[in-house]
Design a protein around this motif. Structure first.
Motif, PDB file in Angstrom:
ATOM      1  N   ASN A  48      24.417  33.126  36.406  1.00 12.36           N
ATOM      2  CA  ASN A  48      23.925  34.060  35.385  1.00 12.36           C
ATOM      3  C   ASN A  48      25.071  34.727  34.638  1.00 12.36           C
ATOM      4  N   VAL A  49      26.116  35.113  35.391  1.00 10.17           N
ATOM      5  CA  VAL A  49      27.288  35.718  34.754  1.00 10.17           C
ATOM      6  C   VAL A  49      27.932  34.725  33.789  1.00 10.17           C
ATOM      7  N   GLN A  50      28.035  33.463  34.212  1.00  9.28           N
ATOM      8  CA  GLN A  50      28.625  32.447  33.345  1.00  9.28           C
ATOM      9  C   GLN A  50      27.810  32.262  32.069  1.00  9.28           C
ATOM     10  N   LYS A  51      26.484  32.303  32.184  1.00 10.77           N
ATOM     11  CA  LYS A  51      25.623  32.185  31.005  1.00 10.77           C
ATOM     12  C   LYS A  51      25.789  33.388  30.078  1.00 10.77           C
ATOM     13  N   GLN A  52      25.893  34.590  30.688  1.00 11.51           N
ATOM     14  CA  GLN A  52      26.120  35.785  29.881  1.00 11.51           C
ATOM     15  C   GLN A  52      27.446  35.702  29.137  1.00 11.51           C
ATOM     16  N   LEU A  53      28.463  35.213  29.813  1.00 11.11           N
ATOM     17  CA  LEU A  53      29.775  35.060  29.180  1.00 11.11           C
ATOM     18  C   LEU A  53      29.706  34.079  28.007  1.00 11.11           C
ATOM     19  N   ASP A  54      28.973  32.999  28.198  1.00 11.02           N
ATOM     20  CA  ASP A  54      28.839  32.001  27.125  1.00 11.02           C
ATOM     21  C   ASP A  54      28.112  32.579  25.913  1.00 11.02           C
ATOM     22  N   LEU A  55      27.150  33.490  26.161  1.00 10.25           N
ATOM     23  CA  LEU A  55      26.386  34.079  25.070  1.00 10.25           C
ATOM     24  C   LEU A  55      27.130  35.218  24.385  1.00 10.25           C
ATOM     25  N   LEU A  56      27.749  36.087  25.177  1.00  5.18           N
ATOM     26  CA  LEU A  56      28.389  37.287  24.619  1.00  5.18           C
ATOM     27  C   LEU A  56      29.851  37.074  24.231  1.00  5.18           C
ATOM     28  N   TYR A  57      30.501  36.126  24.891  1.00  4.17           N
ATOM     29  CA  TYR A  57      31.912  35.861  24.608  1.00  4.17           C
ATOM     30  C   TYR A  57      32.141  34.363  24.387  1.00  4.17           C
ATOM     31  N   PRO A  58      31.451  33.768  23.417  1.00  3.46           N
ATOM     32  CA  PRO A  58      31.618  32.322  23.198  1.00  3.46           C
ATOM     33  C   PRO A  58      33.041  31.978  22.791  1.00  3.46           C
ATOM     34  N   LYS A  59      33.688  31.127  23.592  1.00  5.24           N
ATOM     35  CA  LYS A  59      35.067  30.682  23.358  1.00  5.24           C
ATOM     36  C   LYS A  59      36.048  31.854  23.335  1.00  5.24           C
ATOM     37  N   ARG A  60      35.638  32.972  23.925  1.00  6.54           N
ATOM     38  CA  ARG A  60      36.520  34.144  23.961  1.00  6.54           C
ATOM     39  C   ARG A  60      36.629  34.689  25.382  1.00  6.54           C
ATOM     40  N   HIS A  61      36.426  33.833  26.351  1.00 10.04           N
ATOM     41  CA  HIS A  61      36.571  34.264  27.734  1.00 10.04           C
ATOM     42  C   HIS A  61      37.183  33.149  28.572  1.00 10.04           C
ATOM     43  N   MET A  62      37.807  33.549  29.646  1.00  5.06           N
ATOM     44  CA  MET A  62      38.380  32.592  30.593  1.00  5.06           C
ATOM     45  C   MET A  62      38.044  33.088  31.999  1.00  5.06           C
ATOM     46  N   LEU A  63      37.360  32.271  32.747  1.00  2.33           N
ATOM     47  CA  LEU A  63      36.955  32.616  34.111  1.00  2.33           C
ATOM     48  C   LEU A  63      37.612  31.638  35.080  1.00  2.33           C
ATOM     49  N   GLU A  64      38.419  32.186  35.985  1.00  3.19           N
ATOM     50  CA  GLU A  64      39.093  31.374  36.992  1.00  3.19           C
ATOM     51  C   GLU A  64      38.604  31.794  38.376  1.00  3.19           C
ATOM     52  N   ILE A  65      38.150  30.834  39.148  1.00  2.01           N
ATOM     53  CA  ILE A  65      37.697  31.092  40.515  1.00  2.01           C
ATOM     54  C   ILE A  65      38.517  30.224  41.463  1.00  2.01           C
ATOM     55  N   GLU A  66      39.170  30.883  42.388  1.00  2.00           N
ATOM     56  CA  GLU A  66      40.020  30.176  43.348  1.00  2.00           C
ATOM     57  C   GLU A  66      39.534  30.477  44.755  1.00  2.00           C
ATOM     58  N   GLU A  67      39.330  29.450  45.533  1.00  2.00           N
ATOM     59  CA  GLU A  67      38.836  29.629  46.899  1.00  2.00           C
ATOM     60  C   GLU A  67      39.681  28.813  47.867  1.00  2.00           C
ATOM     61  N   THR A  68      40.167  29.476  48.898  1.00  2.00           N
ATOM     62  CA  THR A  68      40.900  28.792  49.959  1.00  2.00           C
ATOM     63  C   THR A  68      40.236  29.130  51.289  1.00  2.00           C
ATOM     64  N   GLN A  69      40.855  28.711  52.374  1.00  3.02           N
ATOM     65  CA  GLN A  69      40.302  29.012  53.694  1.00  3.02           C
ATOM     66  C   GLN A  69      40.426  30.487  54.039  1.00  3.02           C
ATOM     67  N   LEU A  70      41.372  31.184  53.405  1.00  2.73           N
ATOM     68  CA  LEU A  70      41.646  32.569  53.775  1.00  2.73           C
ATOM     69  C   LEU A  70      41.133  33.601  52.776  1.00  2.73           C
ATOM     70  N   PHE A  71      41.048  33.238  51.508  1.00  5.36           N
ATOM     71  CA  PHE A  71      40.634  34.253  50.531  1.00  5.36           C
ATOM     72  C   PHE A  71      39.831  33.632  49.386  1.00  5.36           C
ATOM     73  N   TYR A  72      39.213  34.542  48.649  1.00  2.00           N
ATOM     74  CA  TYR A  72      38.400  34.168  47.482  1.00  2.00           C
ATOM     75  C   TYR A  72      38.876  35.045  46.323  1.00  2.00           C
ATOM     76  N   LYS A  73      39.247  34.433  45.203  1.00  2.00           N
ATOM     77  CA  LYS A  73      39.826  35.187  44.092  1.00  2.00           C
ATOM     78  C   LYS A  73      39.156  34.807  42.781  1.00  2.00           C
ATOM     79  N   VAL A  74      38.854  35.839  41.976  1.00  2.00           N
ATOM     80  CA  VAL A  74      38.246  35.638  40.657  1.00  2.00           C
ATOM     81  C   VAL A  74      39.085  36.385  39.619  1.00  2.00           C
ATOM     82  N   LYS A  75      39.328  35.737  38.504  1.00  2.00           N
ATOM     83  CA  LYS A  75      40.026  36.380  37.387  1.00  2.00           C
ATOM     84  C   LYS A  75      39.244  36.122  36.106  1.00  2.00           C
TER      85      LYS A  75
END
Length: 357
Positions: A318-345
Motif C-alpha cells: 500500500n505504501v508503494q502504491k501511495q508513493l507511485d501516486l503521490l510521488y511519481p518518479k520522484r521517490h526512491m525506496l530501498e529495502i535491505e534485509e539480512t540475517q541480522l537486520f532490516y533496513k529501509v531508506k
C-alpha cells in the motif's frame, strides 16, 4: 425521442458556430467583383464537405484505426475518405454549381477540365486537399485537446479514489495495533494506561482529520511518530528496547501523512515483539531543500516467529502504491534485509518547501 434527448444541444450549437465562422472567414476574403449570393451558396457546399471530412475522420476513422494502433489502415482510410468527398465535390461542381454560376468559376484551375481529368489531376487534388483539410486539422486539434483534458480529469479522480482506498486500508491497520497495546495495559491494570489514552487521542486526531489532506507539514508527521514511539515504549523496558529517533529539519517541507508509519510499525512488530533479547531501532528523518530522507533500521530476532506476515506485506504494498501516486518518479525506496537486520531508506523529491503537484 430518446435519440433527441441524448443530443448535447450546447455542443451541437458550438460545432455549428464553428463552421459558420469558417464560412464568414471565407466570405471576408471575397473579392469585390464576386457576387455575394453566389459566393455564400457555393462555399456553403464546400464548408459542408469540410464538415463531412472532419466528422468522418474524428468520429469514425481515428477511433477505428489510429486509436487501435492500426496506422497503415488509418492512412489508407483517411486518404480514401478525403478523396471520396473531394470527388463528390468535383462532380457537384461540374454538373450543378458551374452551370448555375458559370462566371464564378472562370479563374478556377479545373474550370476547363472534364470530370475524369479533375478526378485524376494531382495538381488540382493537392490544391483542393489543402483547402478542405485545414479546418479539419483545427477541429481535430480542439477535439484532441478536449479529450486530453477529460483524460487528465479522470486520472485525477482515479488517483483521489485510489488514495482514499489505500489510506482506509492503512489507517485501520495502525489503529488495530495501537488498541492492542492499550488492551494489554488495561488487562494488567497498569498505571500507564491513561498516558496511552492521551497519546492515542492525539494520534486519532491526526488520523481522522489530518489524513484527509494529501500532504501535511513535516512537523506534524514528526509529532505523530513521536506519539507512536512513546506509546510503544510504554510496553517495553529499557532492557528490551533500545530506540533512537534522530531529526534534522533544515526546511519545513510537506509530506504525505502516514507514508512512513508502516515502516515504523513493522520495525516494532518484527524487530521487538518477537525478540527475546534486546531489540534495537534507529530512525532518522532529514528535511532539507528539495528533499526528505527517512531511514529506519531494526535488528531481526533470530527465531521463526520473526517472519513477515501477509498483513505486513500488504501494508508495504500500500505504501508503494501511495508513493507511485503521490510521488511519481520522484521517490526512491530501498529495502535491505539480512540475517541480522532490516533496513529501509525512503527519499522524496520536494521543490521550494512544498510538494510538487
Amino acid at each position: 425521442m430518446s435519440f433527441i434527448n441524448r443530443i448535447d444541444l450546447k455542443r451541437t450549437a458550438l460545432h455549428c458556430l464553428y463552421w459558420i465562422l469558417f464560412l464568414l472567414f471565407s466570405f471576408s476574403n471575397k473579392s469585390a467583383n464576386e457576387d455575394s449570393y453566389a459566393f455564400i451558396f457555393i462555399y456553403s457546399f464546400k464548408v459542408l464537405a469540410q464538415a463531412v471530412v472532419a466528422y468522418g475522420l474524428i468520429y469514425w476513422i481515428i477511433p477505428e484505426t489510429l486509436n487501435k494502433k492500426r496506422y497503415l489502415l488509418f492512412v489508407i482510410f483517411a486518404l480514401g475518405w478525403i478523396y471520396m468527398i473531394l470527388a463528390f465535390l468535383m462532380i457537384l461542381k461540374f454538373y450543378y454549381l458551374e452551370p448555375k454560376f458559370p462566371t464564378f468559376f472562370n479563374d478556377w484551375l479545373g474550370h476547363k477540365m472534364t470530370v475524369m481529368e479533375r478526378l485524376t489531376s494531382g495538381r488540382l487534388m493537392i490544391r483542393e486537399f489543402s483547402f478542405i483539410t485545414y479546418p479539419v486539422i483545427i477541429l481535430g486539434f480542439i477535439s484532441f485537446n478536449r479529450k486530453q483534458q477529460r483524460l487528465l480529469k479522470l486520472e485525477e479522480e482515479k488517483k483521489s479514489i485510489e488514495l482514499k482506498v489505500l489510506k482506509n486500508q492503512l489507517n485501520p491497520h495502525f489503529l488495530f495495533n495501537t488498541l492492542n497495546n492499550l488492551y494489554t495495559l488495561t488487562l494488567k491494570k497498569d498505571d500507564r494506561a491513561p498516558e496511552v489514552i492521551a497519546k492515542l487521542s492525539e494520534i486519532l486526531d491526526f488520523v481522522l482529520y489530518r489524513c484527509n489532506e494529501d500532504y501535511v507539514s513535516i512537523e506534524k508527521e514528526i509529532t505523530l511518530i513521536e506519539n507512536y514511539i512513546a506509546l510503544e515504549k510504554l510496553r517495553y523496558s529499557e532492557s528490551r528496547l533500545d530506540i533512537l529517533f534522530m531529526k534534522d529539519i533544515q526546511e519545513s517541507n510537506k509530506i504525505s501523512p502516514l507514508i512512513v508509519l508502516t515502516f515504523i510499525e513493522n520495525a516494532f512488530k518484527h524487530g521487538v515483539v518477537n525478540e527475546t533479547e534486546k531489540a534495537t531501532i534507529r530512525l532518522n528523518l532529514e528535511s532539507k531543500k528539495g528533499q526528505i530522507v527517512f531511514s529506519i533500521e531494526n535488528t531481526k530476532p533470530q527465531n521463526e516467529l520473526s517472519q513477515m506476515t501477509d498483513k505486513s506485506k500488504i501494508g508495504l504494498e500500500n505504501v508503494q502504491k501511495q508513493l507511485d501516486l503521490l510521488y511519481p518518479k520522484r521517490h526512491m525506496l530501498e529495502i535491505e534485509e539480512t540475517q541480522l537486520f532490516y533496513k529501509v531508506k525512503l527519499c522524496l523529491k520536494i521543490q521550494n518547501g512544498k510538494e510538487l503537484l
